[in-house]
Design a protein around this motif. Structure first.
Motif, PDB file in Angstrom:
ATOM      1  N   SER A 101       0.818  -1.211   0.000  1.00 30.41           N
ATOM      2  CA  SER A 101       0.000   0.000   0.000  1.00 30.41           C
ATOM      3  C   SER A 101       0.853   1.262   0.000  1.00 30.41           C
ATOM      4  O   SER A 101       0.377   2.334  -0.371  1.00 30.41           O
ATOM      5  N   SER A 165       0.060   4.778  -5.557  1.00 30.88           N
ATOM      6  CA  SER A 165      -1.021   4.099  -4.830  1.00 30.88           C
ATOM      7  C   SER A 165      -0.804   2.613  -5.043  1.00 30.88           C
ATOM      8  O   SER A 165      -0.358   2.188  -6.122  1.00 30.88           O
ATOM      9  N   GLY A 166      -1.088   1.838  -4.020  1.00 23.81           N
ATOM     10  CA  GLY A 166      -0.875   0.404  -4.124  1.00 23.81           C
ATOM     11  C   GLY A 166      -1.675  -0.220  -5.248  1.00 23.81           C
ATOM     12  O   GLY A 166      -1.173  -1.067  -5.989  1.00 23.81           O
ATOM     13  N   SER A 167      -2.933   0.207  -5.403  1.00 25.22           N
ATOM     14  CA  SER A 167      -3.785  -0.388  -6.435  1.00 25.22           C
ATOM     15  C   SER A 167      -3.309  -0.019  -7.831  1.00 25.22           C
ATOM     16  O   SER A 167      -3.338  -0.854  -8.744  1.00 25.22           O
ATOM     17  N   GLY A 213      -3.271  -1.961   2.844  1.00 24.24           N
ATOM     18  CA  GLY A 213      -3.911  -0.662   2.910  1.00 24.24           C
ATOM     19  C   GLY A 213      -5.144  -0.716   3.791  1.00 24.24           C
ATOM     20  O   GLY A 213      -5.606  -1.787   4.197  1.00 24.24           O
ATOM     21  N   GLN A 216      -7.991  -2.717   2.299  1.00 21.22           N
ATOM     22  CA  GLN A 216      -7.706  -4.146   2.351  1.00 21.22           C
ATOM     23  C   GLN A 216      -7.953  -4.699   3.754  1.00 21.22           C
ATOM     24  O   GLN A 216      -8.527  -5.782   3.920  1.00 21.22           O
TER      25      GLN A 216
END
Length: 292
Positions: A101, A165-167, A213, A216
């Motif tokens: 994240s 951003s992690g996504s 994150g 999550q």
């Protein structure tokens, strides 16, 4: 090294990255039960040896290789170890992957998600390709995700230095997996090696647990009862590695053991070629993997 005399994968050597837990471990167990000689690459020595012991306890054949594949030096070292250990290699399963994240940087100064999820399989495949081509029918199987649908290859900021951003980082890496597999299949057209990519489904593993994150942390406990087990999540990887009906099938995307359409952007050959060259530059390949 002895090989099992029985089973549909008898006499076949399979290398699986990220084989110490989750989908990778289940893939290793499944292919070993079919007679394959399985080699596992894991980051942690204890967990890697534990996975090998489990396979051997069921009568399977397995070997352990330890490497942190986010490091290019480690990828090169373990590839050399594999080449010294096996006179033939029939299947490479690029399974290792991760989600963070927050932004992490590898020993090579690269964003960790892109380095581990994409550059590691890109480099490892290139280093092992000659050995794969010596097999009468080798396969490269890469584990992607339906998250590739939301991915975008940002050539101006592949390392997510401007905004992370992690996504977004994960989606980019999974789209890169699909683009890589399709481009590899095109470059290997006419050889004995096929290249396919897959979505394993939503699987209950420890994936992303190292740096989850907030979303999550909230969603995973709610979704876990509906997630696949690792054994079911490994089904498509095992299918692509072993099914005799896929002997000549290449450059395809699979989910639930069936060929599917991937995202529209994943079929853009100009993006695939550009990504290939950018990846080759980042891992220091002066001659990117092509059919020899």
């Amino acid at each position: 090294m002895e090989r099992s005399q029985g089973g549909p994968m008898a006499g076949r050597t399979v290398l699986i990255t990220g084989g110490t837990g989750g989908i990778g471990r289940a893939t290793a167990l499944g292919l070993a039960s079919m007679g394959a000689h399985v080699a596992i690459i894991g980051r942690d020595h204890g967990r890697t040896e534990d996975a090998v012991r489990e396979i051997r306890s069921t009568g399977g054949q397995a070997d352990a290789f330890v490497a942190d594949l986010s490091s290019q030096a480690e990828v090169r070292r373990v590839a050399a170890d594999v080449l010294r250990s096996y006179a033939r290699l029939d299947v490479l399963v690029n399974n290792v992957g991760g989600y963070w994240s927050t932004r992490h940087v590898t020993a090579d100064g690269l964003e960790r998600t892109f380095a581990l999820n994409h550059l590691a399989p890109f480099l490892l495949t290139a280093l092992l390709l000659d050995r794969l081509q010596q097999s009468d029918a080798a396969r490269v199987v890469t584990v992607a995700s339906n998250a590739h649908v939301r991915g975008r290859i940002d050539f101006d900021d592949l390392q997510k230095e401007r905004a992370y951003s992690g996504s977004a980082a994960y989606g980019q890496s999974k789209l890169a997996n699909v683009l890589f597999s399709y481009e590899l299949a095109r470059r290997l057209c006419g050889t004995s090696v096929t290249a396919n990519v897959l979505h394993p489904g939503l699987v209950s593993t420890a994936f992303g647990g190292e740096d989850p994150g907030r979303a999550q942390q909230l969603l995973v406990p709610l979704l876990r009862p509906f997630m696949k087990s690792p054994r079911h999540g490994a089904a498509t990887s095992i299918h692509l590695a072993s099914d005799p009906d896929l002997h000549h099938v290449t450059g395809r995307y699979f989910a639930k053991c069936a060929a599917k359409r991937s995202s529209k952007g994943s079929y853009d050959e100009s993006v695939a070629v550009r990504l290939w060259q950018a990846s080759a530059d980042l891992v220091g390949l002066t001659t990117p993997a092509t059919a020899s």
